[in-house]
Motif scaffolding. Structure first.
Motif, mmCIF file in Angstrom:
data_model
loop_
_atom_site.group_PDB
_atom_site.id
_atom_site.type_symbol
_atom_site.label_atom_id
_atom_site.label_comp_id
_atom_site.label_asym_id
_atom_site.label_seq_id
_atom_site.Cartn_x
_atom_site.Cartn_y
_atom_site.Cartn_z
ATOM 1 N N LEU A 37 0.834 -1.200 0.000
ATOM 2 C CA LEU A 37 0.000 0.000 0.000
ATOM 3 C C LEU A 37 0.868 1.249 0.000
ATOM 4 O O LEU A 37 0.543 2.250 -0.652
ATOM 5 N N GLY A 40 2.399 1.506 -3.533
ATOM 6 C CA GLY A 40 1.356 1.862 -4.488
ATOM 7 C C GLY A 40 0.979 3.325 -4.390
ATOM 8 O O GLY A 40 0.818 4.014 -5.410
ATOM 9 N N THR A 41 0.849 3.816 -3.172
ATOM 10 C CA THR A 41 0.537 5.229 -2.962
ATOM 11 C C THR A 41 1.651 6.105 -3.502
ATOM 12 O O THR A 41 1.411 7.122 -4.169
ATOM 13 N N LEU A 44 1.637 5.977 -7.473
ATOM 14 C CA LEU A 44 0.436 6.556 -8.072
ATOM 15 C C LEU A 44 0.468 8.077 -7.974
ATOM 16 O O LEU A 44 0.195 8.782 -8.955
ATOM 17 N N GLY A 192 1.424 1.818 -9.545
ATOM 18 C CA GLY A 192 0.712 2.250 -8.348
ATOM 19 C C GLY A 192 -0.612 1.538 -8.199
ATOM 20 O O GLY A 192 -0.962 1.048 -7.114
ATOM 21 N N VAL A 193 -1.355 1.432 -9.292
ATOM 22 C CA VAL A 193 -2.654 0.747 -9.254
ATOM 23 C C VAL A 193 -2.455 -0.738 -8.933
ATOM 24 O O VAL A 193 -3.153 -1.309 -8.078
ATOM 25 N N LEU A 196 -1.468 -1.272 -5.255
ATOM 26 C CA LEU A 196 -2.604 -1.073 -4.347
ATOM 27 C C LEU A 196 -3.537 -2.280 -4.381
ATOM 28 O O LEU A 196 -4.026 -2.737 -3.334
ATOM 29 N N GLY A 199 -1.860 -5.060 -2.586
ATOM 30 C CA GLY A 199 -1.903 -4.807 -1.155
ATOM 31 C C GLY A 199 -3.247 -5.198 -0.568
ATOM 32 O O GLY A 199 -3.326 -5.792 0.514
ATOM 33 N N LEU A 200 -4.317 -4.898 -1.272
ATOM 34 C CA LEU A 200 -5.657 -5.268 -0.804
ATOM 35 C C LEU A 200 -5.830 -6.782 -0.809
ATOM 36 O O LEU A 200 -6.408 -7.358 0.131
ATOM 37 N N ALA A 205 -4.978 -3.904 3.982
ATOM 38 C CA ALA A 205 -5.929 -2.907 4.485
ATOM 39 C C ALA A 205 -6.293 -3.181 5.933
ATOM 40 O O ALA A 205 -6.484 -2.252 6.727
#
Length: 333
Positions: A37, A40-41, A44, A192-193, A196, A199-200, A205
């Motif tokens: 995460l 990715g952040t 992005l 980035g996408v 993320l 990560g999910l 999360a």
């Protein structure tokens, strides 16, 4: 010294220091932000900002990226930023930043090997020697005198280095947007996408407690976005266009040294005999490749918006994510 020379060397030193610092930035950021995460952040935000700046002039009309170019940029971003920087971030949950940087320093060695395999060219004896040296150096880092290292995390970072190198070699022949910063931006946005989403899928999360994210982690993330992925990439682009290839390529072995120094002085990381000895062996292997003593033209890793490899890179090596094949190509970060 002429003004252009001063600017060129200032840009190169910026790359040395900032890309070398991205390893500590990652280490601090993942203390309270799950690695995928966080990465990715990082990519992005950096990718969207970079695209907003360069797209109006370099991604319109005839220069608008084609579908094949976008597809190739996504592949490069997946290999170098997801596989490279993403796995590096995961590995740094369990490894000191300086040690991780030394492992990533083997990327130039893997790049030359992968390129030789892809092009089916003869592998020089000096390359075999560099591979043996690099592997021995990693072995010393893990099990050398004073070494108490998470072997699983080392394997993750080694795989990350291999994926970064694979992406770098692929980028040399892949159809990418004409302007390197447009290519880098698309690579970072795609990565980035993907990061993320991964990560999910990994359940990060559930591990993320927004109220518990530390100021240090936010500072590390901010540094990675702006300094590691944008400022250093721009500096690399300038240095790469004004200095000899072999001079710019020095970042491949200066970055890990900077990373180790910052890890010890700022991050409070312990440095044992295994780091000194293993690091010296790895840097020797990298120098053998970067100085072009493998029978071919000098090689060096792609430089990316994210930083050096994983670079994380910036990067993007190493610390950016970009087009980048060889030093002559701009890269990624």
């Amino acid at each position: 010294m002429k003004k252009e020379q001063v600017l060129s060397w200032t840009a190169l030193v910026t790359v040395w220091v900032i890309w070398g610092s991205t390893y500590l930035g990652i280490s601090v950021a993942v203390e309270t932000i799950p690695p995928f995460l966080m990465a990715g952040t990082r990519f992005l935000i950096a990718g969207l900002l970079m695209y907003a700046v360069v797209a109006p002039r370099h991604a319109r009309g005839e220069r608008r990226p084609t579908r094949p170019q976008i597809r190739s940029a996504v592949v490069v971003g997946a290999l170098m930023l997801v596989g490279g920087n993403g796995l590096l971030s995961a590995g740094e949950e369990y490894l000191d930043s300086g040690l991780a940087a030394l492992i990533v320093a083997t990327v130039p060695v893997w790049m030359v090997l992968i390129n030789a395999l892809v092009t089916r060219t003869r592998i020089p004896a000096t390359l075999i020697g560099a591979l043996v040296l690099g592997t021995a150096g990693i072995g010393v880092l893990v099990g050398g005198p004073g070494g108490e290292v998470n072997a699983g995390a080392v394997v993750v970072v080694v795989v990350a280095s291999g994926l970064w190198a694979t992406g770098s070699v692929y980028a040399r022949s892949a159809p990418l947007p004409a302007h390197p910063m447009v290519a880098s931006a698309i690579e970072m946005i795609a990565a980035g996408v993907l990061l993320l989403v991964l990560g999910l899928i990994r359940g990060e999360a559930a591990r993320l407690e927004v109220s518990e994210i530390s100021g240090a982690s936010l500072a590390g993330l901010t540094w990675l976005v702006f300094a590691g992925s944008i400022v250093a990439f721009t500096a690399y682009m300038y240095a790469n266009s004004t200095l000899p290839n072999h001079t710019v390529a020095t970042y491949a072995y200066v970055n890990p040294v900077i990373a180790v120094v910052l890890g010890v002085t700022i991050g409070g990381e312990a440095i044992g005999a295994n780091v000194y000895l293993g690091g010296a062996i790895i840097v020797s292997a990298v120098a053998l490749i970067v100085t072009g003593r493998t029978g071919g033209r000098p090689q060096r890793p792609a430089a990316g918006a994210s930083g050096p490899p994983p670079a994380p890179a910036p990067a993007t090596a190493p610390a950016s994510a970009a087009p980048a094949g060889d030093a002559g190509d701009a890269e990624r970060g």
